[in-house]
Design an enzyme around this catalytic site. Structure first.
Site, mmCIF file in Angstrom:
data_model
loop_
_atom_site.group_PDB
_atom_site.id
_atom_site.type_symbol
_atom_site.label_atom_id
_atom_site.label_comp_id
_atom_site.label_asym_id
_atom_site.label_seq_id
_atom_site.Cartn_x
_atom_site.Cartn_y
_atom_site.Cartn_z
ATOM 1 N N SER A 125 -8.035 -36.392 -10.439
ATOM 2 C CA SER A 125 -8.526 -35.500 -9.418
ATOM 3 C C SER A 125 -7.816 -34.145 -9.392
ATOM 4 O O SER A 125 -8.316 -33.208 -8.762
ATOM 5 C CB SER A 125 -8.355 -36.165 -8.047
ATOM 6 O OG SER A 125 -6.987 -36.319 -7.747
ATOM 7 N N LYS A 185 -2.056 -28.141 -5.674
ATOM 8 C CA LYS A 185 -3.323 -28.828 -5.410
ATOM 9 C C LYS A 185 -3.630 -28.718 -3.914
ATOM 10 O O LYS A 185 -2.707 -28.734 -3.089
ATOM 11 C CB LYS A 185 -3.157 -30.295 -5.819
ATOM 12 C CG LYS A 185 -4.405 -31.152 -5.775
ATOM 13 C CD LYS A 185 -4.050 -32.570 -6.275
ATOM 14 C CE LYS A 185 -5.259 -33.492 -6.300
ATOM 15 N NZ LYS A 185 -4.915 -34.833 -6.825
ATOM 16 N N SER A 213 -4.294 -39.280 -11.600
ATOM 17 C CA SER A 213 -4.826 -37.964 -11.246
ATOM 18 C C SER A 213 -3.976 -36.775 -11.690
ATOM 19 O O SER A 213 -4.438 -35.637 -11.611
ATOM 20 C CB SER A 213 -5.061 -37.874 -9.741
ATOM 21 O OG SER A 213 -6.259 -38.522 -9.395
#
Lengths: 489, 476
Positions: A153, A78, A177
Site C-alpha cells: 500500500s 505516507k 506494504s
C-alpha cells in the site's frame, strides 16, 4: 537539478552539513522534480511548496546543525501518519480534509532531526491493498512503466523515492506494504521489528502487524532513517524498550558476508515464482555466496498457512480499528439520514471504499460468535507456529533470504477485480509481520522479460535490523542494481 | 415460607478515584464543562494509542486482595465492539477471557448473621461517555468527559437468596471500596453502579431458573425495591403457569416496577478479542505483596474490633464502621476522651441525625472528633446539662466552633451553685403559693411543674440534681 536529485540521502546530507549546497537549492530541486514527474506518477496526495521553501530559507540563515542527521533533507511520508501541518486522509474519503491536532511520534522525530517534509504520499485506502489502486483519490503509477502499479500500500512512497521527488519516504508495512512496492519500484525498503518504531499517530490497519519503516534509494540511507525513527515511545505500549544500535555505524563493520549463514526456505523458493523473478533472486543468492555467505536450505513448514492467517488477523483487527469512522466525531458524515443507524450505515457505505468494506465485513465475520474459534483463534495459533518456524530457523541461520513477490509489477487494472489473486501477491511478505521479524527489500536487478525491477528479501531475528542492513549493503555493492527509472522519459 | 427460592447475583461497576483516566492523562474530575477533560485518545482520533494507568491497576489489585481474590499474574485487555455515539472508538477496552482477578469471597452481615458471598471475577475497563438528548430540539449531544474513567467490574456468584442479602452485599462491597479509598461509592452520581441477575427456583432444586437482568437502580433503596418487585413478578408468573423470559429489565423509579427493555435489547455480539494496542498485563508478585502489606483494616475486621475493644453493641459497630471516615471520626474522638459508649451514642443519635437532615457525609461536616469529645466531657464534668449539650452540639455542628467557646459565649454554663439556685427556688415557690399548697396536700405530680419552672428561670442552666436536692429540702 539532476546532480542534486540523483544523490543519495547520505550524500546530500553531507553536502548540506558542509554548506556545499543550500537547503533552498535542494528543496527547489525536489519541487522541480515533482512538477516534472508528478503528472506521470501521482505519488503525492498533498504538498506545501511555499512553507517548505520559507523553512529552507530560515535553515540556510541559521546554518547547519551537526546534531541533526537529516538537517535540510527533503523527504515525504505516507499519508497514514498524522501530521499537524498537512491533512491526514489515509487515502480515504471518510477522512477527507481531516486535520489532526497531534503529530505521529515518527513525524516528530523526523522533524526534530531536521528533515523538511515536502508532502504526503498516496496509498491504498487505510493501507489495504497491494497496488495503490484502492486509493480514494488517485492511481499512482510505477516510474519504471507508467502502465504498471507501483505496488502497495505504500505505492506513493515507493514511486516518489524511485522518481527522485525526495531523498526518502517513510511507509508502513502490515503484510508487505513497504517491501512489495520497494521491490516493484526498484528501491530499498525496511520493515523493522514490530515494536522498534512507535506506532503513535500511525492510523491503524492491523495493530499487531503494522510497522513503519524507511523507503530509500540505498541501504545506507535506510540505516540513517532507522537511526532517527527507532526507539521506545511512552505513548505506544507496544513499542519496545530496547537499546537502539547506531545502524549507520554498523554498516562500516562489515564488508563481506564471511561466516554468515543464510537460509533459503524451500517453501518460498518453489511455488508460483515467475521465471525472471526466480532468476534474479538466484543471482542475489549467488552474490551472497560469492561474498562469503554459507547458503543452506531451511524448512518453514507452516509457511503455507501464512497468508490465510495473516488476512484473518489483519481483517479482524481492521474491523475493530475502523469502527471509529462512524460520522459522529470527525471526518465525513451523511447528513441525509433520519436516524442514528441509518447515519452509520450511509456514512460508512458511502465514504469507505469497496476493499475496505470487504475487509471490515470479513473481519467482523471472523470475530463473530460461533466463528471466532474456527477463524480468529485458529489464525492466532498458526501465527505462533510461524513464529516458532522462524525461531527454529534462526537457531542455525543468521538471516533468511526469500523473494518479495511472485513476479514484478503488474499492470494497472490487471487484477484489481480479483481480490483473492491480489491477496496472493503478498504470499512471501506476510509471514514476517505475523512473526514480528524485521525484513528488508533490496533491488537485485531488472527482470529479463519485463525489464522491471526485481527485489529480494533479507529477514533477520527480532531486533537484528543491523544484520539485514549489513548484508543488504554487501549485496547492494555486489549486484548490478536497477539504475534510474525508465518510465519517466 | 414461600416454596420458591430466590437467586440473585450482582454486577458492580465502581469508578476508580484515580487522578487521571485509565488510558490517557486527562483528569477524571466529575462535573466541568462538556468535553473539558478530553484529548485525542478520549475522542478515538485516528492513530492514537492507549497507555495503561498503573494507579488504576494498583487500585484493582487492592480491591481484589480485600475480597480474597486470586490475582492473575497475566491478564489481557480485550475489545468489546459495538456502535454507540458515546463510545468514540467503536469498542470499549475491557477484560474478557483473562481478567485481573478471580475466585474471591466477601462476608456480609444481614438479618440472619454472617454469610459468605463468592466473587466470580474482578476486571478493569474504561467507562463510556454520555449522550445527552435535548428535550427542546431534535438533537443529541455527546459528552466524553467520562470516557476512559477507570472502572472495576466486580461480578458475584449467584449466592444471594433475598433482596436484603443483595443490599447487604452491596453495602459491604461499597464499604470496602471506601475503606481502600479507591472509589467514592456515590450511587446517585453513578460512581458505584449495580446490575442484578434475578431468578427463582423451587426450593430444593439445584438447577437455576431463567434469570432476568435488572438495570437502572441508583440507590440501595432502589435495589431493594426493584429486586422485591422482580421476585414477586417472577413468582406470580410461575404460579400462573407462565414462563420467565430471559431479558433485560429497567427499574421504573416512579412506579416501583421493573419493565422489559423489549426490542431495544437485541442479542449483542460484542466480538471480543485481545486488544493489540496493549500488551498482556503482567503483575509482579512482589508488587502484590507490597500492596497486601499496605491494606488498611477492612470494615468487617474493624467492626469486630469495635465490639471487643470498645464493648459496643453489634448494631452500633456495624453503623460506625460502615464508612471509614465515620469509624475514623469515632476512634479519634475516643482517643481524645475515653468514653466509647457515650461518644458512640452521640454519633448514632445527634451526629448522624444532623448529617442525614443536612444531606451531608461525615467528611463534609464541620464538627471535629475533638469537639465531639470535648462536648461529651463537658456533660460528664457537669459543666452543662445533657439538654444544653444538644443545643451546643447544633452550634458546633453548624459552625465548627469549640463547644467550650459556645458555652462561654452564650453563658450556658450549668448552675450547680446551690446558693444561687436556692434564690431561684425560693422565687418560684414564692410566686406559686397555690401550687405549693396543693403539692403539700398530696398532689405530688406538681413536682414536674416546679422543676420545669426552675429550669426555665435559669434558661436551662440549672443542674437538675442540685435543683432536686433544694426542692426536696424546701417542699419535703
Amino acid at each position: 537539478m539532476k546532480d542534486i536529485i540523483n544523490k543519495s540521502l547520505l550524500e546530500i546530507s553531507k553536502s548540506l552539513q558542509m554548506r556545499q549546497i543550500k537547503v533552498r537549492e535542494v528543496v527547489e530541486a525536489c519541487f522541480d522534480r515533482i512538477d516534472q514527474t508528478e503528472p506521470k506518477i501521482n505519488a503525492l496526495l498533498c504538498m506545501d511548496k511555499e512553507s517548505c521553501l520559507s523553512r529552507a530559507l530560515e535553515m540556510d540563515k541559521s546554518g547547519p546543525d551537526p546534531d541533526k542527521p537529516l538537517w535540510g533533507v527533503p523527504i515525504t511520508v505516507k499519508d497514514v501518519f498524522c501530521t499537524k501541518e498537512f491533512p491526514t486522509t489515509c487515502g480515504s474519503k471518510i477522512l477527507e480534509n481531516f486535520q489532526p491536532c497531534y503529530e505521529a511520534t515518527l513525524v516528530e522525530k523526523l522533524k526534530n532531526a531536521g528533515a523538511v517534509i515536502l508532502g504526503k504520499n498516496n496509498m491504498d485506502e487505510f493501507a489495504m491493498g497491494s497496488s495503490t489502486e484502492n486509493s480514494a483519490y488517485k492511481n499512482s503509477r510505477n516510474p519504471w512503466n507508467l502502465e504498471c502499479v507501483p505496488g502497495g500500500s505504500s505505492g506513493g512512497s515507493a514511486a516518489s523515492v524511485a522518481a527522485g521527488q525526495c531523498f526518502a519516504s517513510v511507509g508502513t508495512d502490515t503484510g508487505g506494504s513497504i517491501r512489495q512496492p520497494a521491490a516493484f519500484c526498484g528501491i530499498t525498503g525496511l520493515k523493522p521489528t514490530y515494536g522498534r518504531v512507535s506506532r503513535f499517530g500511525l492510523v491503524a490497519f492491523g495493530s499487531s502487524l503494522d510497522q513503519a519503516g524507511p523507503m530509500t534509494r540505498t541501504v545506507a540511507d535506510s540505516a540513517l532513517i532507522m537511526n532517527v525513527i527507532s526507539g521506545h515511545d511512552p505513548k505506544d505500549s507496544t513499542s519496545a524498550s530496547r537499546p537502539v544500535p547506531d545502524f549507520l555505524a554498523a554498516l562500516e563493520k562489515r564488508q563481506d558476508l564471511k561466516g554468515m549463514r543464510i537460509g533459503l526456505p524451500t517453501q518460498y523458493w518453489m511455488e508460483g515464482l515467475s521465471p525472471e523473478t526466480l532468476e534474479s533472486c538466484r543471482n542475489a543468492v549467488d552474490a551472497a555466496r560469492d561474498a562469503g555467505a554459507v547458503i543452506v536450505d531451511v524448512e518453514m513448514p507452516h509457511a503455507r498457512f501464512g497468508i490465510a492467517a495473516y488476512y484473518i488477523i489483519a481483517m479482524a483487527e481492521a474491523s475493530s480499528n475502523l469502527a471509529r469512522y462512524d460520522g459522529v466525531k470527525y471526518g465525513v458524515r451523511d447528513k441525509s439520514s433520519a436516524d442514528l443507524q441509518e447515519m452509520y450505515r450511509k456514512t460508512r457505505s458511502r465514504a469507505l471504499g469497496e476493499e475496505v468494506q470487504r475487509r471490515i465485513m470479513i473481519g467482523t465475520y471472523v470475530l463473530s460468535a460461533g466463528y471466532y474459534d474456527a477463524y480468529y483463534k485458529k489464525a492466532a495459533q498458526i501465527r505462533r507456529l510461524i513464529q516458532q518456524d522462524y525461531l527454529r530457523v534462526f537457531e542455525s541461520c543468521d538471516l533468511v533470504c526469500a523473494p518479495v513477490t511472485p513476479s514484478p509489477a503488474f499492470k494497472i487494472g490487471e487484477i484489481i477485480d480479483d481480490p483473492l489473486q491480489m491477496y496472493l501477491t503478498d504470499i512471501f511478505t506476510t509471514s514476517l509481520n505475523l512473526a514480528g521479524m524485521p525484513g528488508m527489500t533490496i533491488p537485485v536487478g531488472l527482470g529479463r522479460d519485463t525489464g522491471l525491477p526485481v527485489g529480494v528479501q533479507l529477514i533477520a531475528p527480532a531486533f537484528e535490523e543491523a544484520l539485514t542492513l549489513q548484508a543488504g549493503q554487501v549485496m547492494e555493492n555486489a549486484l548490478p542494481g536497477v539504475g534510474t527509472p525508465t518510465g519517466l522519459g | 415460607m414461600s416454596r420458591h427460592e430466590t437467586v440473585i447475583g450482582l454486577e458492580i461497576h465502581a469508578q476508580l478515584k484515580t487522578e487521571s483516566k485509565i488510558f490517557c492523562s486527562c483528569s477524571t474530575r466529575f462535573g466541568g464543562e462538556p468535553n473539558e477533560n478530553t484529548c485525542p485518545v478520549c475522542f478515538g482520533m485516528p492513530g492514537v494509542l492507549p497507555v495503561l494507568n498503573k494507579k488504576a491497576v494498583e487500585y484493582g489489585i487492592k480491591m481484589a486482595l480485600a475480597v480474597d481474590c486470586r490475582i492473575n499474574s497475566r491478564s489481557i485487555f480485550a475489545r468489546k465492539n459495538y456502535f454507540y455515539p458515546d463510545l468514540p472508538k467503536g469498542y470499549q477496552i475491557s477484560q474478557y477471557e483473562e481478567p485481573l482477578a478471580e475466585h474471591g469471597r466477601i462476608s456480609i452481615l444481614s438479618g440472619d448473621g454472617e454469610k459468605v458471598i463468592g466473587i466470580t471475577r474482578i476486571h478493569m475497563e474504561e467507562d463510556a461517555g454520555k449522550s445527552i438528548h435535548s428535550s427542546t430540539e431534535n438533537v443529541s449531544y455527546v459528552d466524553l468527559n467520562r470516557t476512559g474513567v477507570p472502572l472495576l467490574e466486580i461480578v458475584s456468584e449467584p449466592d444471594m437468596r433475598t433482596p436484603r442479602e443483595a443490599v447487604a452485599y452491596l453495602k459491604a462491597l461499597r464499604g470496602i471500596l471506601l475503606y481502600l479509598e479507591i472509589c467514592d461509592g456515590n450511587m446517585e452520581e453513578g460512581s458505584f453502579r449495580c446490575d442484578a441477575n434475578v431468578s427463582i427456583r423451587p426450593r430444593g432444586q439445584e438447577e437455576y431458573g431463567t434469570r432476568t437482568e435488572i438495570k437502572n437502580m441508583n440507590s440501595f433503596r432502589h435495589v431493594q425495591k426493584a429486586l422485591e418487585y422482580e421476585v414477586g413478578r417472577q413468582i406470580d408468573l410461575v404460579e400462573d403457569g407462565e414462563k420467565v423470559v430471559q431479558e433485560t429489565r429497567l427499574f421504573d423509579v416512579e412506579k416501583g416496577v421493573t419493565r422489559s427493555m423489549r426490542g431495544k435489547e437485541e442479542a449483542h455480539d460484542y466480538r471480543y478479542f485481545p486488544d493489540p494496542d496493549l500488551t498482556p498485563l503482567i503483575i509482579d508478585p512482589d508488587w502484590v505483596e507490597i500492596l497486601r502489606a499496605d491494606l488498611p483494616e477492612l470494615p468487617i475486621a474493624r467492626q469486630k474490633r469495635f465490639v471487643s475493644d470498645y464493648s459496643l453493641p453489634d448494631a452500633d459497630a456495624l453503623v460506625l464502621t460502615s464508612e471509614k471516615d465515620l469509624a475514623d471520626f469515632f476512634e479519634t474522638a475516643v482517643a481524645e476522651y475515653n468514653q466509647p459508649k457515650k461518644i458512640c451514642n452521640w454519633i448514632m443519635g445527634e451526629l448522624l441525625g444532623k448529617l442525614n437532615e443536612r444531606g451531608l457525609s461525615i467528611s463534609g461536616a464541620k464538627i471535629t472528633p475533638g469537639q465531639l469529645a470535648a462536648l461529651v466531657r463537658l456533660v460528664d464534668e457537669d459543666k452543662i446539662s445533657g439538654k444544653i449539650a444538644k443545643q451546643v452540639f447544633v452550634e458546633v455542628f453548624d459552625k465548627g466552633i469549640d463547644p467550650e467557646k459556645v458555652v462561654e459565649e452564650k453563658g450556658l454554663v450549668q448552675i450547680s451553685d446551690s446558693s444561687a439556685l436556692e434564690a431561684v427556688v425560693d422565687e418560684v415557690l414564692g410566686a406559686h403559693p397555690d401550687e405549693v399548697q396543693r403539692y403539700k396536700d398530696g398532689q405530688k405530680k406538681l413536682l414536674g411543674f416546679f422543676v420545669g419552672r426552675i429550669i426555665k428561670e435559669t434558661k436551662g442552666q440549672a443542674n437538675p440534681g442540685v435543683v432536686n436536692k433544694i426542692r426536696s429540702r424546701k417542699l419535703g
